[in-house]
Design an enzyme around this catalytic site. Structure first.
Site, mmCIF file in Angstrom:
data_model
loop_
_atom_site.group_PDB
_atom_site.id
_atom_site.type_symbol
_atom_site.label_atom_id
_atom_site.label_comp_id
_atom_site.label_asym_id
_atom_site.label_seq_id
_atom_site.Cartn_x
_atom_site.Cartn_y
_atom_site.Cartn_z
ATOM 1 N N LYS A 22 67.297 -14.409 -39.021
ATOM 2 C CA LYS A 22 67.185 -15.201 -40.246
ATOM 3 C C LYS A 22 67.149 -16.695 -39.932
ATOM 4 O O LYS A 22 66.320 -17.429 -40.464
ATOM 5 C CB LYS A 22 68.373 -14.856 -41.161
ATOM 6 N N SER A 23 68.044 -17.141 -39.063
ATOM 7 C CA SER A 23 68.101 -18.573 -38.726
ATOM 8 C C SER A 23 66.775 -19.035 -38.127
ATOM 9 O O SER A 23 66.249 -20.099 -38.472
ATOM 10 C CB SER A 23 69.213 -18.828 -37.703
ATOM 11 N N ARG A 27 63.754 -21.649 -39.726
ATOM 12 C CA ARG A 27 63.361 -22.830 -38.957
ATOM 13 C C ARG A 27 61.878 -22.794 -38.587
ATOM 14 O O ARG A 27 61.218 -23.833 -38.498
ATOM 15 C CB ARG A 27 64.218 -22.939 -37.695
ATOM 16 N N GLY A 94 72.379 -20.642 -48.030
ATOM 17 C CA GLY A 94 72.977 -21.927 -47.650
ATOM 18 C C GLY A 94 72.136 -22.631 -46.597
ATOM 19 O O GLY A 94 71.962 -23.849 -46.635
ATOM 20 N N SER A 167 79.268 -26.867 -37.613
ATOM 21 C CA SER A 167 78.267 -26.224 -38.471
ATOM 22 C C SER A 167 76.847 -26.517 -37.987
ATOM 23 O O SER A 167 76.418 -27.677 -37.950
ATOM 24 C CB SER A 167 78.425 -26.708 -39.914
ATOM 25 N N GLN A 169 74.303 -25.714 -39.601
ATOM 26 C CA GLN A 169 73.516 -26.120 -40.772
ATOM 27 C C GLN A 169 73.595 -27.632 -40.965
ATOM 28 O O GLN A 169 72.584 -28.274 -41.269
ATOM 29 C CB GLN A 169 74.016 -25.388 -42.014
ATOM 30 N N ASP A 315 79.040 -15.171 -38.426
ATOM 31 C CA ASP A 315 78.508 -14.268 -39.455
ATOM 32 C C ASP A 315 78.908 -12.809 -39.228
ATOM 33 O O ASP A 315 78.602 -11.943 -40.055
ATOM 34 C CB ASP A 315 76.976 -14.370 -39.494
ATOM 35 N N ARG A 346 84.897 -14.608 -47.451
ATOM 36 C CA ARG A 346 84.839 -13.383 -46.628
ATOM 37 C C ARG A 346 86.202 -12.932 -46.121
ATOM 38 O O ARG A 346 86.356 -11.768 -45.763
ATOM 39 C CB ARG A 346 83.857 -13.565 -45.456
ATOM 40 N N ARG A 387 76.643 -9.241 -46.151
ATOM 41 C CA ARG A 387 77.318 -8.787 -44.923
ATOM 42 C C ARG A 387 78.565 -7.961 -45.228
ATOM 43 O O ARG A 387 78.959 -7.098 -44.451
ATOM 44 C CB ARG A 387 77.638 -9.980 -44.015
#
Ligand code: S3P
Length: 434
Positions: A22-23, A27, A94, A167, A169, A315, A346, A387
């Site tokens: 996903k990351s 990108r 996010g 982070s 992100q 994650d 979570r 998740r």
């Protein structure tokens, strides 16, 4: 609403390839959109999160065609994006919201970023604050929440920034803004975080220097189109790693998994717990390390999770908590307060579910203590967190009774086809409308 109904027991076997990372998928579209020339992406994640990113760039005038996991992006160049005529909807993601905010801060036009209920409650101040230091103008709801309105036409100045949280992100957001800033952007991270942005920027011909927790990049560098092969997502593979470890018998081979060392905390933690994991056929594809992962069932033991592994497995904790629930002894996690601001809280949501399933645990401000035991059945609520839903489906392999998992539709954000693949691998899962 969708729920998972999982019958207890089952064994795990086979060879499978989980969907794309996903990351890296996010990108690939972001960088290809502002590059010069045509980039081809293969293995792209067809999840709602990454599809929203494609849609956002199409709204900004970028020509993007997709057929399954193949995406062709005709880059608009650094200054070729156009003002979107409607809000950019980042859904549940996010990553998409924070990375796009950085990119939009340096554009000549205004834009508004919106998201679903979960995303609208997540902290955005961590990116707004450093972007404002660069000269960006951003308006948010109280407490730095989305929707976020970005005022275009600002001249950004590069900053040196010591991130208060580890982070990727935040780091990536600042690098994207830094492309449009005057001077050299310097980001320092308190602990290593995933470095896909740095690797991919280099792949697009941009000079990025990383050393000793510091990342430096000059603004104004032109990105040149490049082809990207997205490996399978280790965060999705993690569900099957734990599944194989806790199932009574069997083994599984996970193909073509991204094993970037900033993502492999889950392997280190599972090995410390006694899991039998082999990494085979290591290779490097498009600047990212890739391998096949072989897992056999084994007896797990509780451990104290080393805090330095937390950002490298950030994650994977929902499913690691399931591993802890099946282990002999006690597992302790601390230094993981970030888990409270993911798609759900979570720590609390997993603790509530584990308690319903008869697993003794104690919630702490920055972590949890889990006493390994015997998993019963019951109805747990994923709170719309993909998740969490998948983690409890894995738990059914070691359960004594049926587990029902509520609010599972968001599994499609990161792992479309999870239920089918899990069923094929040996989990007794069925989908049902609530
Ligand atoms: C991501 C970084 C992580 C992770 C998220 C994806 C990324 O968030 O939890 O799922 O693609 O950069 P943080 O960097 O905020 O911890």
């Amino acid at each position: 609403m969708t729920q998972f109904i999982c019958q207890p027991g089952g064994s795990i076997r086979g060879e499978l390839r989980v969907p794309g990372d996903k990351s890296i998928s996010h990108r690939s579209v972001i960088l290809a959109s502002i590059a010069v020339g045509v980039s081809q992406v293969t293995g792209f994640l067809r999840g709602e999160d990454s599809l929203n990113t494609i849609r956002a760039f199409q709204q900004m005038g970028v020509e993007i065609e997709r057929e399954g996991g193949r995406v062709r992006v005709n880059g608009a160049g650094l200054n070729g994006l156009r003002a979107p005529t409607a809000d950019l909807d980042m859904g549940n993601s996010g990553t998409a919201m924070r990375l796009l905010l950085g990119l939009l801060a340096g554009q000549p036009f205004d834009a508004r970023l919106v998201g679903d209920r979960s995303l609208s409650s997540r902290p955005m101040q961590r990116v707004i604050e450093p972007l404002q230091k660069m000269g960006a103008i951003i308006e948010s709801e109280t407490g730095g929440r989305a929707p976020l309105q970005v005022r275009g036409g600002q001249r950004l100045k590069a900053i040196e920034y010591d991130m208060p949280v580890a982070s990727a992100q935040v780091k990536s957001c600042l690098l994207l803004a830094g492309i449009y800033a005057e001077g050299e952007t310097v980001v320092r991270e308190p602990a290593p975080t995933r470095d896909h942005s740095e690797r991919m920027l280099s792949g697009f011909g941009c000079e990025v220097v990383s050393a000793d927790g510091e990342i430096r990049m000059r603004g104004g560098q032109v990105l040149r189109a490049c082809d990207i092969d997205v490996p399978a997502d280790i965060s999705s593979a993690a569900f099957f790693m734990v599944a194989a470890a806790i199932a009574g018998e069997g083994e599984i081979r996970l193909q073509h998994v991204g094993v970037n060392p900033t993502r492999t905390g889950v392997i280190d933690i599972l090995r410390m717990m006694g899991a039998d994991i082999e990494i085979l056929n290591r290779r490097e594809i498009g600047g990212e390390p890739v391998a096949d992962i072989l897992l056999r069932c084994s007896k797990l033991r509780g451990i104290e999770i080393p805090p330095e592994l937390v950002p490298l497995a950030i994650d994977e904790f929902p499913v690691l908590f399931v591993a802890a629930a099946c282990a002999d002894g006690v597992t302790r996690l601390s230094g993981a307060e970030e888990l409270r601001v993911k798609e759900s809280d979570r720590i609390q949501v997993m603790a509530d579910g584990l308690t319903i399933l008869g697993i003794d645990n104690q919630v702490q401000a920055d972590g949890i203590v889990i006493h390994g035991g015997s998993i019963d059945g019951g109805t747990v609520d994923s709170h719309g967190d993909h998740r969490i839903a998948m983690a409890f489906a894995v738990a059914s392999l070691a359960a004594r009774n049926e587990i029902r998992i509520r609010d599972c539709a968001n599994v499609n954000t990161s792992f479309p086809g999870f239920a089918e693949l899990a069923q094929r691998a040996g989990i007794r899962i069925a989908l049902d409308a609530e």
